[in-house]
Scaffold this motif. Structure first.
Motif, PDB file in Angstrom:
ATOM      1  N   GLN A  20      -6.280   7.545   4.946  1.00 33.32           N
ATOM      2  CA  GLN A  20      -5.308   7.002   4.001  1.00 33.32           C
ATOM      3  C   GLN A  20      -4.054   7.884   3.998  1.00 33.32           C
ATOM      4  O   GLN A  20      -4.137   9.097   3.934  1.00 33.32           O
ATOM      5  CB  GLN A  20      -5.912   6.936   2.598  1.00 33.32           C
ATOM      6  CG  GLN A  20      -5.090   6.129   1.611  1.00 33.32           C
ATOM      7  CD  GLN A  20      -5.822   5.937   0.301  1.00 33.32           C
ATOM      8  OE1 GLN A  20      -6.754   6.667  -0.015  1.00 33.32           O
ATOM      9  NE2 GLN A  20      -5.403   4.946  -0.483  1.00 33.32           N
ATOM     10  N   ASP A  63      -2.709   2.301   3.287  1.00 35.51           N
ATOM     11  CA  ASP A  63      -3.293   2.370   1.953  1.00 35.51           C
ATOM     12  C   ASP A  63      -4.749   1.913   1.975  1.00 35.51           C
ATOM     13  O   ASP A  63      -5.563   2.388   1.196  1.00 35.51           O
ATOM     14  CB  ASP A  63      -2.488   1.513   0.980  1.00 35.51           C
ATOM     15  CG  ASP A  63      -3.012   1.635  -0.441  1.00 35.51           C
ATOM     16  OD1 ASP A  63      -3.031   2.767  -0.968  1.00 35.51           O
ATOM     17  OD2 ASP A  63      -3.435   0.609  -1.015  1.00 35.51           O
ATOM     18  N   GLN A  64      -5.087   0.977   2.892  1.00 38.98           N
ATOM     19  CA  GLN A  64      -6.464   0.522   2.998  1.00 38.98           C
ATOM     20  C   GLN A  64      -6.784   0.122   4.442  1.00 38.98           C
ATOM     21  O   GLN A  64      -5.908  -0.298   5.187  1.00 38.98           O
ATOM     22  CB  GLN A  64      -6.732  -0.644   2.048  1.00 38.98           C
ATOM     23  CG  GLN A  64      -5.894  -1.886   2.322  1.00 38.98           C
ATOM     24  CD  GLN A  64      -6.262  -3.028   1.408  1.00 38.98           C
ATOM     25  OE1 GLN A  64      -7.345  -3.046   0.827  1.00 38.98           O
ATOM     26  NE2 GLN A  64      -5.374  -3.998   1.264  1.00 38.98           N
ATOM     27  N   ASP A  95       0.771  -2.144   4.455  1.00 37.30           N
ATOM     28  CA  ASP A  95      -0.030  -0.914   4.307  1.00 37.30           C
ATOM     29  C   ASP A  95      -1.491  -1.058   4.699  1.00 37.30           C
ATOM     30  O   ASP A  95      -2.327  -0.274   4.274  1.00 37.30           O
ATOM     31  CB  ASP A  95       0.052  -0.428   2.854  1.00 37.30           C
ATOM     32  CG  ASP A  95      -0.457  -1.470   1.867  1.00 37.30           C
ATOM     33  OD1 ASP A  95      -0.919  -2.539   2.308  1.00 37.30           O
ATOM     34  OD2 ASP A  95      -0.388  -1.207   0.639  1.00 37.30           O
ATOM     35  N   THR A  96      -1.844  -2.058   5.529  1.00 35.43           N
ATOM     36  CA  THR A  96      -3.259  -2.313   5.820  1.00 35.43           C
ATOM     37  C   THR A  96      -3.522  -2.287   7.325  1.00 35.43           C
ATOM     38  O   THR A  96      -2.748  -2.836   8.111  1.00 35.43           O
ATOM     39  CB  THR A  96      -3.692  -3.677   5.252  1.00 35.43           C
ATOM     40  OG1 THR A  96      -3.474  -3.680   3.842  1.00 35.43           O
ATOM     41  CG2 THR A  96      -5.166  -3.933   5.524  1.00 35.43           C
TER      42      THR A  96
END
Length: 297
Positions: free
Chosen positions: A68, A45-46, A102-103
């Protein structure tokens, strides 16, 4: 009786085999469910970037190739490192860290140009590890020493400097010297030349009035530490350190020569000698010739 025992034994064996197969099938189903869950839920996500001053976070993320929505677990970290360090030459090292859920974190270590090398295709800036970080323009950058005695083979931006086999020892000596100077924060005092044309010695400037000579192969950490001590001793005594400091005599030995060695292209031009005056006597005319006394007229 014996037949009944054999039948019971065979049934137990079949149940044992089915039990193993059942356990294996259960494991595969659970593993597949976990993989499917990772694919579905753990998506990038990031992407965060730390440690970079020369490049923006957007430039680094673009160079990484990570987008992404990519699956966090399927990201190939060595591939990400190679892509970034190749496309952005001043980045020396990258540490990718997967932070669930998510990173992706990219920890950057940058390098700086340490010297200038001239090749057939122009000048290149290289860092202390021998990586070509920039193609220099027509104007040479001030404050970086010009390296002579090495001839790059098929140089390319972002790649490591390669030379012919007979120059490999000199290249390793150059990298050892640059790394040792950088480790002690002394690299900014070497800003004019590093001469590798000798087979067994490296000549480089240090400050405005000193040339230092070290072996091509040696313990550069110890040599540069010794140089630092010599410089500090002269400074503490209020004395000027000038000439040529020869450190090729072995451990804890150095000789300071009064005359400073410089590469030929930096030596001051010698003035042309004045032409000798013409002392050829003029030949007198016949009327001016006076015969010696006593001679017959």
């Amino acid at each position: 009786m014996a037949a009944r025992k054999n039948r019971n034994r065979q049934r137990r064996r079949r149940r044992g085999r089915f039990g193993v197969l059942y356990k294996l099938l259960s494991f595969l189903l659970i593993f597949s469910a976990l993989v499917a869950g990772c694919v579905v839920f753990f998506r990038v996500d990031q992407v965060t970037v730390t440690g970079s001053d020369r490049y923006t976070a957007q430039e680094i993320i673009a160079a990484s190739g990570v987008e992404q929505g990519d699956n966090l677990f399927l990201i190939n970290k060595p591939q990400v490192v190679r892509a970034i360090t190749r496309k952005l030459p001043y980045i020396e090292a990258v540490t990718p860290v997967k932070a669930l859920p998510d990173t992706l974190e990219l920890h950057i270590i940058e390098s700086r140009a340490a010297a200038v090398l001239e090749g057939e295709e122009g000048r290149w800036l290289l860092n202390a590890s021998g990586k070509l970080v920039e193609k220099e323009g027509a104007e040479r950058k001030e404050g970086l020493p010009l390296v002579t005695g090495l001839h790059p083979v098929t140089p390319n931006l972002g790649g490591r400097l390669t030379v012919e086999l007979e120059e490999q020892v000199r290249l390793e000596g150059l990298k050892g010297l640059l790394a040792a100077l950088e480790a002690r924060g002394m690299e900014e005092n070497v800003k004019t030349f590093i001469d590798l044309t000798s087979a067994n010695a490296i000549y480089f400037d240090y400050g405005e009035e000193l040339t230092v000579v070290v072996p091509t192969s040696g313990n550069f950490d110890r040599l540069i530490f010794s140089l630092q001590r010599v410089v500090e001793t002269f400074q503490n005594n209020g004395e000027r350190l000038t000439g040529t400091l020869d450190m090729t005599y072995g451990d804890k030995q150095a000789r300071l020569l009064t005359e400073r060695w410089l590469p030929e292209y930096l030596r001051p031009a010698q003035p042309e000698p004045d032409p000798l005056p013409d002392h050829s006597p003029e030949v007198p005319s016949e009327e001016e010739i006076v015969p010696p006394s006593g001679s017959e007229g």
